[in-house]
Motif scaffolding. Structure first.
Motif, PDB file in Angstrom:
ATOM      1  N   GLU A 189      -0.260  -3.883 -11.393  1.00  0.00           N
ATOM      2  CA  GLU A 189      -0.515  -5.046 -10.541  1.00  0.00           C
ATOM      3  C   GLU A 189      -1.456  -4.689  -9.397  1.00  0.00           C
ATOM      4  O   GLU A 189      -1.363  -3.618  -8.806  1.00  0.00           O
TER       5      GLU A 189
ATOM      6  N   LEU B 299      -2.616  -6.535  -5.787  1.00  0.00           N
ATOM      7  CA  LEU B 299      -2.275  -7.627  -4.893  1.00  0.00           C
ATOM      8  C   LEU B 299      -3.393  -7.852  -3.877  1.00  0.00           C
ATOM      9  O   LEU B 299      -4.031  -6.892  -3.421  1.00  0.00           O
TER      10      LEU B 299
ATOM     11  N   ASP C 130      -4.304 -11.902   2.710  1.00  0.00           N
ATOM     12  CA  ASP C 130      -5.192 -12.479   3.719  1.00  0.00           C
ATOM     13  C   ASP C 130      -5.058 -11.662   5.004  1.00  0.00           C
ATOM     14  O   ASP C 130      -4.124 -11.854   5.774  1.00  0.00           O
TER      15      ASP C 130
ATOM     16  N   LYS D 113      -7.231  -5.791  -0.770  1.00  0.00           N
ATOM     17  CA  LYS D 113      -6.679  -5.323  -2.040  1.00  0.00           C
ATOM     18  C   LYS D 113      -5.745  -4.149  -1.786  1.00  0.00           C
ATOM     19  O   LYS D 113      -6.120  -3.184  -1.114  1.00  0.00           O
TER      20      LYS D 113
ATOM     21  N   THR E 185       1.274 -12.555 -15.004  1.00  0.00           N
ATOM     22  CA  THR E 185       1.133 -12.761 -13.565  1.00  0.00           C
ATOM     23  C   THR E 185       2.497 -12.563 -12.935  1.00  0.00           C
ATOM     24  O   THR E 185       3.387 -13.395 -13.083  1.00  0.00           O
TER      25      THR E 185
ATOM     26  N   THR F 168       4.823 -10.420  -9.505  1.00  0.00           N
ATOM     27  CA  THR F 168       4.758  -9.834  -8.160  1.00  0.00           C
ATOM     28  C   THR F 168       5.845  -8.772  -8.006  1.00  0.00           C
ATOM     29  O   THR F 168       6.454  -8.637  -6.955  1.00  0.00           O
TER      30      THR F 168
ATOM     31  N   GLU G 116       5.341  -6.256  -5.024  1.00  0.00           N
ATOM     32  CA  GLU G 116       5.003  -6.748  -3.678  1.00  0.00           C
ATOM     33  C   GLU G 116       5.831  -6.070  -2.592  1.00  0.00           C
ATOM     34  O   GLU G 116       5.303  -5.676  -1.542  1.00  0.00           O
TER      35      GLU G 116
ATOM     36  N   LEU H  13       0.283 -13.313   1.044  1.00  0.00           N
ATOM     37  CA  LEU H  13      -0.179 -12.896  -0.276  1.00  0.00           C
ATOM     38  C   LEU H  13      -1.019 -14.012  -0.872  1.00  0.00           C
ATOM     39  O   LEU H  13      -0.553 -15.139  -1.039  1.00  0.00           O
ATOM     40  N   LEU H  14      -2.260 -13.703  -1.192  1.00  0.00           N
ATOM     41  CA  LEU H  14      -3.162 -14.706  -1.764  1.00  0.00           C
ATOM     42  C   LEU H  14      -2.971 -14.852  -3.264  1.00  0.00           C
ATOM     43  O   LEU H  14      -2.920 -15.960  -3.787  1.00  0.00           O
ATOM     44  N   ARG H  15      -2.867 -13.728  -3.959  1.00  0.00           N
ATOM     45  CA  ARG H  15      -2.738 -13.762  -5.423  1.00  0.00           C
ATOM     46  C   ARG H  15      -2.475 -12.360  -5.926  1.00  0.00           C
ATOM     47  O   ARG H  15      -2.625 -11.376  -5.191  1.00  0.00           O
ATOM     48  N   THR H  16      -2.078 -12.264  -7.179  1.00  0.00           N
ATOM     49  CA  THR H  16      -1.943 -10.983  -7.858  1.00  0.00           C
ATOM     50  C   THR H  16      -2.787 -11.023  -9.129  1.00  0.00           C
ATOM     51  O   THR H  16      -3.067 -12.092  -9.680  1.00  0.00           O
ATOM     52  N   ARG H  17      -3.176  -9.846  -9.550  1.00  0.00           N
ATOM     53  CA  ARG H  17      -3.913  -9.733 -10.813  1.00  0.00           C
ATOM     54  C   ARG H  17      -3.360  -8.530 -11.565  1.00  0.00           C
ATOM     55  O   ARG H  17      -3.119  -7.481 -10.969  1.00  0.00           O
TER      56      ARG H  17
END
Length: 288
Positions: free
Chosen positions: A201, A203, A206, A238, A256, A258, A261, A280-284
């Motif tokens: 993952e 993360l 912001d 990141k 997808t 988390t 996190e 947290l904006l997003r995970t990839r």
């Protein structure tokens, strides 16, 4: 694969690049927004020299294509011991003539909007390090390979003796066949290759304007397997753990989740206090 296609095509070889995805696809081994660029490899002289050679070639590709690919924001290694992996890297870099600095923690604190380094012995800093814009780089490599005469075929390939067979039964022959397939190699060569493919993952947080400054270095805590970058190209700060994740089949959809996190936030809280409560904006997910 894309790198080899570009290199061979510009050298005058006839090249066919077969890709099951479009160049730069996030499911590919080198997908994603950014990937680290550094020369430190502990005592390994060969890898260190190869990485420095890559620095030259990335700049050649930028000049040839007009694309900005390599972000030289610097690269910081957080050393917990005076004579650990980072010290070995420093000796190798110095021997190879590659720029490197040893910083005390008070000097390293000036590189980041906030920093906690009481647990560190020193910080090893590579001024020429940074990140590659990975997706853009893969697309550029493929495009420049084509510009030099290479042919790109979209499809899934399998070996059949010395030939390549596509899903529609098309056969492609060549003097040399190179299989640069990352996590798919065990499926293509089960008797030769054994890999444990995992889901990792990444993360994105912001961090606000302070973390968008272009000269904030990449950071790696090698001993604690925690890594990250500032907010590059407005993608977010990141941060991720390099601990091995769960197994993931090469053909499975990228999930997808988390699950990391809490661990990542705990590290950020200690090391970069201003990111402690960053949204947290997003995970990839990616395959390793």
């Amino acid at each position: 694969g894309g790198s080899l296609a570009w290199w061979l095509a510009r050298s005058g070889d006839s090249v066919t690049l077969v890709d099951q995805f479009e160049p730069g696809d996030p499911r590919a081994s080198s997908g994603g927004e950014t990937r680290f660029y550094r020369c430190a490899h502990g005592p390994d002289t060969e890898y260190t020299a190869m990485a420095r050679r890559a620095w030259t070639l990335w700049h050649e590709l930028e000049e040839e294509s007009g694309e900005e690919l390599l972000v030289q924001c610097g690269f910081a290694w957080f050393a917990h011991r005076a004579d650990g992996w980072e010290a070995a890297s420093e000796r190798t870099l110095v021997a190879e003539g590659i720029p490197v600095e040893r910083l005390d923690t008070s000097s390293a604190a000036q590189l980041y909007p906030s920093f906690g380094g009481d647990d560190l012995a020193f910080v090893l800093y590579e001024p020429d390090g940074g990140v590659l814009r990975a997706e853009r780089s893969m697309k550029t490599l493929a495009a420049q390979a084509v510009a030099h005469g290479a042919r790109i075929v979209r499809g899934r390939a399998r070996p059949d003796g010395a030939t390549v067979v596509l899903e529609d039964s098309t056969r492609i022959q060549g003097d040399v066949v190179i299989w640069a397939c990352g996590p798919w190699l065990p499926k293509l060569f089960p008797d030769l290759v054994s890999l444990r493919v995992t889901q990792q993952e990444v993360l994105f947080f912001d961090g606000g304007p302070a973390w968008r400054t272009p000269d904030i270095p990449v950071w790696v805590d090698y001993e604690q397997a925690r890594c990250g970058t500032a907010d590059i190209d407005k993608a977010g700060v990141k941060a991720f753990t390099d601990d091995e994740g769960p197994e993931l089949d090469a053909d499975a959809e990228l999930p997808t989740t988390t699950r990391t996190e809490a661990d990542v936030r705990a590290y950020l809280r200690r090391r970069f206090p201003s990111l402690a409560e960053a949204p947290l904006l997003r995970t990839r997910s990616c395959r390793y």
